[in-house]
Write an enzyme that holds these catalytic residues in place. Sequence first.
Site, short mmCIF file in Angstrom:
data_model
loop_
_atom_site.label_atom_id
_atom_site.label_comp_id
_atom_site.label_asym_id
_atom_site.label_seq_id
_atom_site.Cartn_x
_atom_site.Cartn_y
_atom_site.Cartn_z
N HIS A 241 -19.21 8.24 96.04
CA HIS A 241 -17.93 8.44 95.36
C HIS A 241 -17.03 7.21 95.48
CE1 HIS A 241 -18.73 12.79 95.21
NE2 HIS A 241 -18.96 12.78 96.51
C1 BDR Z 1 -14.13 12.59 97.89
O1 BDR Z 1 -13.88 13.47 98.98
C2 BDR Z 1 -14.40 12.95 100.17
O2 BDR Z 1 -15.23 13.90 100.76
C3 BDR Z 1 -15.13 11.68 99.83
O3 BDR Z 1 -14.91 10.70 100.83
C4 BDR Z 1 -14.54 11.26 98.51
O4 BDR Z 1 -13.39 10.46 98.68
C5 BDR Z 1 -15.15 13.22 96.98
O5 BDR Z 1 -14.67 14.43 96.47
#
Ligand code: BDR
Length: 311
Positions: A241
């Site tokens: 992500h």
């Molecule tokens: C986002 O939420 C966190 O768990 C990850 O680091 C990312 O920033 C994804 O939904």
Amino acid sequence: MRKVIIDTDPGQDDAVAILLALASPEDVDVIGITTVAGNVPLDLTARNALQVCELAKRKDIPVFAGCDRPLMRTLITAEHVHGKTGLAGADLPDPSMSLQDTHGVDFLIQVLTDNPTGTVTLCTLGPLTNIATAFNQAPEIINRVQEIILMGGAYFEVGNITPTAEFNIFVDPEAANIVFRSGVPIVAMPLDVTHKVLVTPNHQQDISVIGSDVSQAVLGWTKFYERFDRDKYSSAGAPLHDPCVTAYLIRPEIFSGRFVNVEIETQSSLTLGMTVADWWRVTDREPNVQFMGNVDSDKFFALLIDRLGRL
Ligand code: BDR
Ligand code: CA
């Protein structure tokens, strides 16, 4: 070269995002890292940020702890994805670096006040609490921000923490609302994009060939949290992500999306934290966000693996 502050809640994918930026000094000048409560509580996100800087041999990066809870709500964390510390999957040594004394929000305000207008970009990888707090405390800095590049939200993929909300926005929807309505140019990397950059076994092989402490850590991290996405979405691997944000700083042309209106739901208990994106332009609401929808995953991984190899 962009001057950036990385605002983050590490998190294994945050860690990879930070490493990518620190591996790219010709493209990105990281002037500081601010941490926020999100994936795990603030004491751990701050500690994790220090460990990641040390892993990258960048003890010179100043790290500031910011807000320990959302503007108006109880903190929700994601140990079910990231493990107890947030960086499960690789054992890193205790940090020898210390946090800066200044609060992360004060650092944001100071940097944006001291630098010429339009010369500092904010890269946000977690809930938007620090940024919204800085905007609330010092509204005069808002139009001094060059751009905000953020990981958050979803349209076609809808939610990962609730049926309709993505984690970073859901944790602090009021903060997200302040940021999305601020008028600052925003580039958003929603789940629609980040679910297209999956660490497959072939990528793991390429990463392991690097043969460094950094590559070992990245392998361990992604192997740890891939089980979550494999079980839930039958994904081919762990989604990177937050590295989409730092990859965008270096290769913006590998991402594509639409400049549309995006509003944050802050009222409904059913859809709290939803990023209501006018993807099909069915309203006359003013566009405020470059909302990404696609990425060239091969180019993304070629970039990431090349840069990780430099650390
Ligand atoms: C986002 O939420 C966190 O768990 C990850 O680091 C990312 O920033 C994804 O939904
Ligand atoms: Ca994050």
